[in-house]
Scaffold this motif. Structure first.
Motif, PDB file in Angstrom:
ATOM      1  N   LEU A 149       0.818  -1.231  -0.030  1.00 53.61           N
ATOM      2  CA  LEU A 149      -0.022   0.047  -0.070  1.00 53.61           C
ATOM      3  C   LEU A 149       1.025   1.278  -0.054  1.00 53.61           C
ATOM      4  CD1 LEU A 149      -2.659  -1.157   2.770  1.00 53.61           C
ATOM      5  CD2 LEU A 149      -2.624  -1.773   0.608  1.00 53.61           C
ATOM      6  N   LEU A 150       0.792   1.924  -1.050  1.00 52.70           N
ATOM      7  CA  LEU A 150       1.502   3.322  -0.975  1.00 52.70           C
ATOM      8  C   LEU A 150       0.683   4.314  -1.144  1.00 52.70           C
ATOM      9  CD1 LEU A 150       3.809   2.050  -4.160  1.00 52.70           C
ATOM     10  CD2 LEU A 150       4.235   1.622  -1.599  1.00 52.70           C
ATOM     11  N   GLY A 151       0.992   5.549  -0.441  1.00 51.08           N
ATOM     12  CA  GLY A 151       0.063   6.647  -0.404  1.00 51.08           C
ATOM     13  C   GLY A 151       0.481   7.606   0.816  1.00 51.08           C
ATOM     14  N   ASP A 152      -0.361   8.622   1.140  1.00 54.13           N
ATOM     15  CA  ASP A 152      -0.306   9.673   2.349  1.00 54.13           C
ATOM     16  C   ASP A 152      -0.876   8.855   3.536  1.00 54.13           C
ATOM     17  OD1 ASP A 152      -3.181  10.083   1.988  1.00 54.13           O
ATOM     18  OD2 ASP A 152      -2.852  11.437   0.358  1.00 54.13           O
ATOM     19  N   GLY A 202       2.207  12.813   4.950  1.00 51.90           N
ATOM     20  CA  GLY A 202       2.442  14.121   4.266  1.00 51.90           C
ATOM     21  C   GLY A 202       3.072  13.814   3.058  1.00 51.90           C
ATOM     22  N   THR A 203       3.143  12.691   2.557  1.00 54.07           N
ATOM     23  CA  THR A 203       3.756  12.479   1.447  1.00 54.07           C
ATOM     24  C   THR A 203       2.931  13.130  -0.024  1.00 54.07           C
ATOM     25  OG1 THR A 203       3.274  10.157   1.124  1.00 54.07           O
ATOM     26  CG2 THR A 203       5.464  10.795   1.917  1.00 54.07           C
ATOM     27  N   THR A 204       3.587  13.209  -1.119  1.00 52.59           N
ATOM     28  CA  THR A 204       2.958  13.443  -2.444  1.00 52.59           C
ATOM     29  C   THR A 204       3.635  12.378  -3.505  1.00 52.59           C
ATOM     30  OG1 THR A 204       4.758  15.023  -3.217  1.00 52.59           O
ATOM     31  CG2 THR A 204       2.982  15.988  -1.893  1.00 52.59           C
ATOM     32  N   SER A 205       3.087  12.590  -4.921  1.00 53.62           N
ATOM     33  CA  SER A 205       3.498  11.766  -5.635  1.00 53.62           C
ATOM     34  C   SER A 205       4.998  11.932  -6.198  1.00 53.62           C
ATOM     35  CB  SER A 205       2.623  11.905  -7.031  1.00 53.62           C
ATOM     36  OG  SER A 205       2.574  13.357  -7.429  1.00 53.62           O
ATOM     37  N   VAL A 206       5.400  13.032  -5.660  1.00 52.96           N
ATOM     38  CA  VAL A 206       6.676  13.591  -5.756  1.00 52.96           C
ATOM     39  C   VAL A 206       7.661  13.146  -4.645  1.00 52.96           C
ATOM     40  CG1 VAL A 206       8.398  15.628  -6.181  1.00 52.96           C
ATOM     41  CG2 VAL A 206       6.110  15.678  -7.206  1.00 52.96           C
ATOM     42  N   ASN A 207       7.385  13.459  -3.315  1.00 53.63           N
ATOM     43  CA  ASN A 207       8.215  13.056  -2.573  1.00 53.63           C
ATOM     44  C   ASN A 207       8.126  11.594  -1.666  1.00 53.63           C
ATOM     45  OD1 ASN A 207       6.381  13.499  -0.388  1.00 53.63           O
ATOM     46  ND2 ASN A 207       6.978  15.399   0.249  1.00 53.63           N
TER      47      ASN A 207
END
Ligand SMILES: *[C@@H]1O[C@H](CO)[C@@H](O)[C@H](O)[C@H]1NC(C)=O
Ligand SMILES: *[C@@H]1O[C@H](CO)[C@@H](O)[C@H](O)[C@H]1NC(C)=O
Ligand SMILES: *[C@@H]1O[C@H](CO)[C@@H](O)[C@H](O)[C@H]1NC(C)=O
Ligand SMILES: CC(=O)N[C@H]1CO[C@H](CO)[C@@H](O)[C@@H]1O
Length: 246
Positions: free
Chosen positions: A31-34, A64-69
């Motif tokens: 599972l990847l995401g915020d 706190g993450t985005t598709s970038v960081n």
């Protein structure tokens, strides 16, 4: 005739059969995401609890993450390691934080790059639109501002021919029926300040984890057999209610 000459054909035949019937690898789900995917404040733990028999169900989401960081963040090495393993499906849910930092066009470009990166690493992505925030204009009308970003997630899934779980639409429909007052029972801080309309408490993990599990059951044939049903809870999501303890 010796015993060996009687048994040999069976032995050889047996070997051939077992070579042909090499079992298919059981899928692994990462599972990847915020934060809205984490075990402590999102739907992740609830979803994994609704699975049985997968090689693994691993929550690698980072608050706190985005598709970038997310790329290069604390779980990135582990993400790449699991992608390199056989039959790894990766759910990808970004938008909540991207919305604060980039335009929809930038999100589209960045999410596309993210998906290419994990595909190159060997993962099979499943795109997921954002979990709805429980903000309301009136009792049965959620105030959705994630829509334009989730629309980009949908476009990326179509462009790349990848499966999509419509979590924003399904969660909006559910909380619309349920209403603002009842929806506050899912707030992460429901026992104290009760003002966090984004993150989930344990009741929230169970309900929205089930919502994702039902979407996977319906839309991802390779993972579908590993979802354990809970008809009562699925019906409650359909009806827009919270079950009361018996
Ligand atoms: C990891 O994500 C956090 C948000 O939780 C961000 O503040 C930080 O800059 C990221 N780190 C890297 C290395 O991208
Ligand atoms: C990705 O998002 C960042 C903001 O986090 C932005 O500066 C950048 O331009 C975006 N990339 C693309 C290709 O749009
Ligand atoms: C279904 O979910 C409800 C609510 O979380 C729970 O109380 C119940 O025990 C579950 N039923 C089954 C069969 O797992
Ligand atoms: C961010 C998060 O919730 N991580 C969890 C993901 O799943 C693993 C394995 O179940 C847990 O150890 C992490 O805490």
């Amino acid at each position: 005739m010796t015993l060996l000459s009687i048994l040999l054909p069976f032995f050889v035949f047996g070997l051939e059969v077992s070579a042909v019937r090499k079992p298919k690898p059981r899928p692994r789900v990462i599972l990847l995401g915020d934060s809205t995917v984490t075990d402590t404040a999102g739907w992740g733990a609830g979803f994994c609890a609704d699975t049985k028999g997968l090689t693994d169900c691993i929550n690698l989401s980072v608050s706190g993450t985005t598709s970038v960081n997310f790329i290069g963040n604390i779980t990135w090495e582990e993400t790449l390691e699991h992608c390199a393993e056989e039959c790894t499906y990766a759910t990808v849910q970004f938008g909540h934080n991207d919305q604060k930092e980039m335009t929809t066009d930038q999100f589209h470009a960045n999410l596309t790059t993210f998906i290419h990166t994990i595909v190159d690493a060997g993962c099979k992505p499943i795109l997921v639109t954002s979990l709805a925030r429980r903000n309301f204009l009136d009792e049965h009308t959620p105030n959705d501002i994630l829509g334009p970003y989730s629309a980009e997630t949908i476009k990326v899934s179509e462009e790349l021919g990848l499966p999509l779980l419509p979590l924003l639409a399904d969660s909006l429909e559910y909380i619309s029926k349920l209403g603002a007052t009842e929806s506050m029972r899912f707030n992460w801080d429901s026992a104290t300040t009760n003002k966090d309309h984004t993150h989930l408490n344990s009741l929230g993990w169970a309900y929205f984890g089930r919502m994702v599990a039902d979407e996977v059951h319906e839309l991802i044939p390779e993972v579908s057999p590993f979802i354990v049903p809970n008809a009562t809870l699925s019906q409650a999501l359909e009806d827009g209610v919270i079950l009361e303890p018996e």
